[in-house]
Design a protein around this motif. Structure first.
Motif, PDB file in Angstrom:
ATOM      1  N   ARG A   3      -3.349-107.501 -50.734  1.00 21.39           N
ATOM      2  CA  ARG A   3      -2.597-107.955 -51.327  1.00 21.39           C
ATOM      3  C   ARG A   3      -1.095-107.551 -51.176  1.00 21.39           C
ATOM      4  O   ARG A   3      -1.044-106.387 -50.483  1.00 21.39           O
ATOM      5  N   TYR A  94       7.882-115.758 -46.349  1.00 19.54           N
ATOM      6  CA  TYR A  94       6.383-115.206 -46.746  1.00 19.54           C
ATOM      7  C   TYR A  94       5.896-113.751 -45.896  1.00 19.54           C
ATOM      8  O   TYR A  94       6.314-114.608 -44.392  1.00 19.54           O
ATOM      9  N   GLN A 108       3.971-113.970 -51.983  1.00 18.60           N
ATOM     10  CA  GLN A 108       3.884-114.630 -52.834  1.00 18.60           C
ATOM     11  C   GLN A 108       5.830-115.223 -53.023  1.00 18.60           C
ATOM     12  O   GLN A 108       5.886-115.705 -53.113  1.00 18.60           O
TER      13      GLN A 108
END
Length: 116
Positions: A3, A94, A108
């Protein structure tokens, strides 16, 4: 599953600086190529800067000499120091992590706005 969480975008006047960062989870960060991309509405995402596991860097011609990418493997974080910002740098930025041909991950996005 990796993540990526970005922070540090925002608004700045032309000529100013910002330093977005991207924190990653997982155990493959130090072995990964890390990239910053940016995207304008209805435009393709473009590569801004790249840093390899050996700390080799590459920059888009439009940002070379103004932006600096760096990484902190101890804290699984990649940074993009952006100086002498111009209105045309306005975009969503990003971070992207790639390890071998099979694994890639996206953050994100963080909005960067350069205007007076």
């Amino acid at each position: 599953q990796v993540r990526l969480v970005e922070s540090g975008g925002g608004w700045v006047q032309p000529g100013g600086s910002l330093r977005p960062s991207c924190a990653a989870s997982g155990d493959i960060f130090a072995y990964s190529t890390l990239n910053w991309y940016r995207q304008l509405p209805e435009k393709q995402r473009e590569l801004v800067a790249k840093i390899t596991p050996n700390n080799n860097t590459h920059y888009a011609a439009s940002v070379k000499g103004r932006f600096t990418i760096s990484r902190d493997n101890a804290n699984n974080t990649v940074y993009l120091q952006m100086d002498s910002l111009k209105p045309e740098d306005t975009a969503v930025y990003y971070c992207h992590q790639k390890w071998t041909w099979a694994y890639e991950y996206w953050g994100q996005g963080t909005q960067v706005t350069v205007s007076s």
